[in-house]
Every structure is written in structure tokens, then in C-alpha cells.
Design an enzyme around this catalytic site. Structure first.
Site, PDB file in Angstrom:
ATOM      1  N   GLU A  58      71.084  81.385   4.284  1.00  0.00           N
ATOM      2  CA  GLU A  58      71.056  80.727   2.972  1.00  0.00           C
ATOM      3  C   GLU A  58      72.434  80.219   2.576  1.00  0.00           C
ATOM      4  O   GLU A  58      73.431  80.943   2.753  1.00  0.00           O
ATOM      5  CB  GLU A  58      70.579  81.707   1.878  1.00  0.00           C
ATOM      6  CG  GLU A  58      69.092  81.738   1.699  1.00  0.00           C
ATOM      7  CD  GLU A  58      68.442  82.846   2.494  1.00  0.00           C
ATOM      8  OE1 GLU A  58      69.029  83.251   3.521  1.00  0.00           O
ATOM      9  OE2 GLU A  58      67.363  83.297   2.077  1.00  0.00           O
ATOM     10  N   THR A 228      61.757  62.225   7.375  1.00  0.00           N
ATOM     11  CA  THR A 228      61.451  63.269   8.338  1.00  0.00           C
ATOM     12  C   THR A 228      62.208  62.936   9.615  1.00  0.00           C
ATOM     13  O   THR A 228      62.765  61.846   9.764  1.00  0.00           O
ATOM     14  CB  THR A 228      59.937  63.356   8.624  1.00  0.00           C
ATOM     15  OG1 THR A 228      59.454  62.059   8.968  1.00  0.00           O
ATOM     16  CG2 THR A 228      59.177  63.884   7.419  1.00  0.00           C
ATOM     17  N   ARG A 237      60.072  68.711  14.154  1.00  0.00           N
ATOM     18  CA  ARG A 237      59.475  68.646  12.825  1.00  0.00           C
ATOM     19  C   ARG A 237      60.503  69.113  11.816  1.00  0.00           C
ATOM     20  O   ARG A 237      60.893  70.284  11.806  1.00  0.00           O
ATOM     21  CB  ARG A 237      58.238  69.563  12.734  1.00  0.00           C
ATOM     22  CG  ARG A 237      57.136  69.228  13.703  1.00  0.00           C
ATOM     23  CD  ARG A 237      56.589  67.849  13.452  1.00  0.00           C
ATOM     24  NE  ARG A 237      55.804  67.803  12.258  1.00  0.00           N
ATOM     25  CZ  ARG A 237      54.470  67.735  12.241  1.00  0.00           C
ATOM     26  NH1 ARG A 237      53.785  67.715  13.362  1.00  0.00           N
ATOM     27  NH2 ARG A 237      53.810  67.690  11.110  1.00  0.00           N
TER      28      ARG A 237
END
Ligand code: DSN
Length: 418
Positions: A58, A228, A237
Site C-alpha cells: 500500500e 486498460t 489485465r
């Protein structure tokens, strides 16, 4: 043929390994023409399957909430730097899990619930997250939708400007999922400036074409660029948000901690690899070839009487209204799949049928170009499509199987990337 070895998976979970191998065979034997799909390189696949999946991180490089980031930080920095160089942008966030979360982060960065957003309606070729009613973006924000003209299949920019002046959106999306024509980024930017809106260019479908110089770039026109990484860009992906320096902080804060937790580091690494590949001169040839193939296929389809929305294509994508062929998009897509041609049923602008059983089909040439198919193959593909649709109308399964066999035969000479 690319059949993955999967040694550990075969021992631990042979059932799953068998399914993956079967899918690899299916991908090998099928003309994959879903406009949003592609085949990644073996290098991208390697990166996706690494131990980077074990790590939480994070935060952003140099500012993490967990220890042990001395290799993760340079991996994410590499991906960011490569994207900045490739697209020529000030700032990149490579952490969005995919396109929809990336777009949601843009809302979080610039809007409060109830604020007005403007985007192309989904049935006209937009995307769910551009304010369509069933999406959170259409439920939590006041969405104003534009479309394309019935006669041209293209956006009427004058009408759009009038709508924007009337509705005063704070955010305007351009781009979408079923748009066969070049996006006029300067015109959208002028409308956004006129009404004081932030312009977001969603280039998910065309990112590889932009990177390879086969479609104009939104850089210098859009405030934020959302994409994307797995369509024409040919990566894993994932997604990226790119923006001007002025919006960098708002975008980063919206992605983390606003919307997401830890980034998927194995995906970040694979994005870095894909960006490295997209920076090679051969990728420019690839991007040009995608468009050349789509245009050759469009010509061949038109010659067979197919009704192409907007009359053709400028990019990788073709949208067909099958009404004149006497078959709905859904049964046509199923018949084509049986015949070894994989695409999706799709609404067409002003469709009178329901989205789950619409009039059209959508297809693209990114994946078959990766396999090495060229313009000379496109007339055969158009013929197979025509024959399969005719076969489905007379319930002729033998012909569908015959076409599938012919396609399998063709594709033997075009191995998967490995
Ligand atoms: N599902 C993607 C597509 O097929 O275009 C868009 O999110």
C-alpha cells in the site's frame, strides 16, 4: 502449439491444470476477434506469474505502509517511467486494478456525489462507467449521455457542445467500447474548456494504437487519460491513469487510499514488460497492421453486404448491424463461436432490440494481428463469417463444423506468442 507445461499445478490440482490447457488449445484453434482481447507475450506471462503476487505494498514508491519494498519500489517506478516516456505524459498511476476502478477513481478525484458527468451512452458505444444508468456512475452521479448520429454513426460535436453548455458537466468522458472511428480529442477538449469541465479520454481500446502511432494521442488535449493495459496495448489485465502534473495528487489520492488497497505487484511488473515491448519499433508496425487488417476486413465485409456502423473503421474495431442478414447478434455470435470465430454480440446505435439480444456484433483485429495474420487473410474471414451466419439461419451445423476445421487448419501456421 502453446500448451503450458504447468508442472506444479498439474501435481497439485490436475483438474484445474487440464482446464487451463484446454483453454490454451481453444485460444490456439480459434480466430479470436473480441475487440478488447489479445494474446500477451511469453515475457508478459512470465512476469504475471511471479512471486511478486506474494507482496503487499500500500502506498507509492518511497511512501509505503509496509516494509520490504526495496525491489517492489523500482518495479513500480520502472512501469511508471516507461509509461511516461511511451505516452509522453507528466504523471502515471499504474495501480488501478482494471478499467472500471480506474474510471471510478477519476470520479472520486474530481466529483462529489450528485455532480454532473457527461459520457457516451453505453448502447451508442460508450462504457458502463461513463455514467450509464445501471452503473454506480449513473446512480451516484447525475449523468448526461451523448450518442452518435443515426445517419453517420459518428458523434455530432455541435450537438454535444450544446448539451454540455445546457447541462454544465464537471467531467466529460470521451472514448468508449464500440467506436470504430478516430476520436477527435482536440474537439472534445474545446467543448470541455468551453464549459469548464475536466476532460477524461478513455483510451482503453486504442491505447496500443496511440502508443504505436496509429491513432492520434489525447496528450495535450485531455486532462486525464484512462486506459486498460490488456487490449491493443497487449499487456496483462490491468489499468493506468495518466494526467497532467496539476492533477497528479488528486489522481493518486483517489486510487489509494480513496478506492483501492495494495496494488497487484505481479500485474505492475507485467505492465512494465508490456510497455517495454510497446516502445520497440516493431510495435509501431504491429499497431499499423492492426488497422490495416481491420480496414481490409471491413472492405471484405462490405463487399458481402454487411452493414457496418459508420461505413467502416479507422481503428481495430468493426461494429456490424446484422438486421439485413436476418439474424440477431446473439445467435450470430453463438454460431460464429461454433465455427471458430470468437466475437461478441453488441448493441448498435438506435438498436430496437434488448442489450441481451441486440442487433449487432462487434469484432476487432488486435489478437489475430498478434498471431501474424495479414490483409490477405481478411477476405477468407469475411467469407467464413458470411457462411456461418447463413448456415445458422438454415440450422446447418455441418457447415459450422466445416468452417471451424478450415480455421483450425489456417491457424496451425500462426502459433501463439511464446
Ligand atoms: N469489457 C470491455 C470491452 O469488451 O470493451 C470494456 O470494459
Amino acid at each position: 502449439m502453446h500448451v503450458p507445461a504447468l508442472p506444479a499445478l498439474t501435481i497439485v490440482d490436475p483438474q484445474l491444470a487440464a482446464l487451463v490447457r484446454a483453454e490454451a488449445t481453444r485460444q490456439h484453434e480459434t480466430l479470436r476477434m473480441i475487440a478488447s482481447e489479445n494474446y500477451v507475450s511469453a515475457a508478459v506471462l512470465d512476469a504475471t506469474g511471479t512471486i511478486l503476487t506474494n507482496k503487499y505494498s500500500e502506498g507509492y514508491p518511497g511512501r509505503r505502509y509496509y516494509e520490504g519494498q526495496r525491489f517492489i519500489d523500482p518495479i513500480e517506478t520502472l512501469a511508471i517511467d516507461r509509461a511516461r516516456t511511451l505516452f509522453g505524459v507528466d504523471h502515471v498511476n499504474v495501480q488501478p486494478y482494471s478499467g472500471s476502478p480506474a474510471n471510478l477513481a477519476v470520479y472520486l478525484a474530481f466529483l462529489e456525489p450528485g455532480d454532473t458527468v457527461m459520457g457516451m451512452a453505453l448502447p451508442m458505444g460508450g462504457h458502463l462507467t461513463h455514467g450509464w444508468s445501471v452503473s454506480a456512475t449513473g446512480r451516484w452521479f447525475r449523468a448526461v449521455q451523448y450518442g452518435v448520429r443515426r445517419d453517420t454513426g459518428r458523434v455530432d460535436l455541435d450537438e454535444m457542445r450544446d448539451l454540455a453548455r445546457r447541462e454544465r458537466p464537471k467531467l466529460i468522458f470521451c472514448g468508449g467500447t464500440a467506436m470504430p472511428r478516430t476520436i477527435d480529442f482536440p474537439a472534445f477538449a474545446s467543448i470541455a474548456r468551453d464549459v469548464g469541465a475536466v476532460l477524461v479520454a478513455d483510451i482503453a481500446h486504442i491505447a496500443g494504437l496511440v502508443a504505436g502511432g496509429a491513432h492520434p494521442s489525447p496528450v495535450g488535449h485531455a486532462d486525464v487519460i484512462s486506459t486498460t493495459t490488456h487490449k491493443t496495448l497487449r499487456g496483462p489485465r490491468g489499468a493506468m491513469l495518466m494526467c497532467t502534473a496539476a492533477h497528479a495528487r488528486a489522481i493518486d489520492k483517489a486510487v489509494f487510499p480513496g478506492l483501492q488497497g495494495g496494488p497487484h505487484n505481479h500485474t505492475t511488473a507485467a505492465i512494465a514488460v508490456a510497455l517495454h515491448e510497446a516502445a520497440q519499433p516493431s510495435f509501431r508496425d504491429y499497431a499499423r497492421q492492426i488497422v490495416a487488417n481491420a480496414q481490409a476486413l471491413a472492405e471484405a465485409l462490405l463487399a458481402r453486404g454487411f452493414d457496418l456502423i459508420s461505413g467502416g473503421t479507422d481503428n481495430h474495431l468493426i461494429l456490424i448491424d446484422l438486421t439485413n442478414k436476418g439474424l440477431g447478434g446473439k445467435p450470430a455470435a453463438a454460431a460464429l463461436d461454433r465455427a471458430g470465430i470468437e466475437l461478441n454480440y453488441n448493441t448498435v446505435p438506435y438498436d430496437t432490440r434488448k442489450p441481451f439480444d441486440p442487433s449487432g456484433i462487434r469484432l476487432g483485429t488486435a489478437a489475430l494481428t498478434t498471431r501474424g495474420l495479414r490483409e490477405s487473410h481478411m477476405p477468407d474471414i469475411a467469407r467464413w463469417m458470411d457462411e456461418a451466419i447463413a448456415a445458422r439461419r438454415r440450422d446447418d451445423e455441418t457447415s459450422l463444423d466445416r468452417i471451424a476445421a478450415e480455421i483450425r487448419e489456417l491457424l496451425i501456421d500462426f502459433p501463439l506468442p511464446c
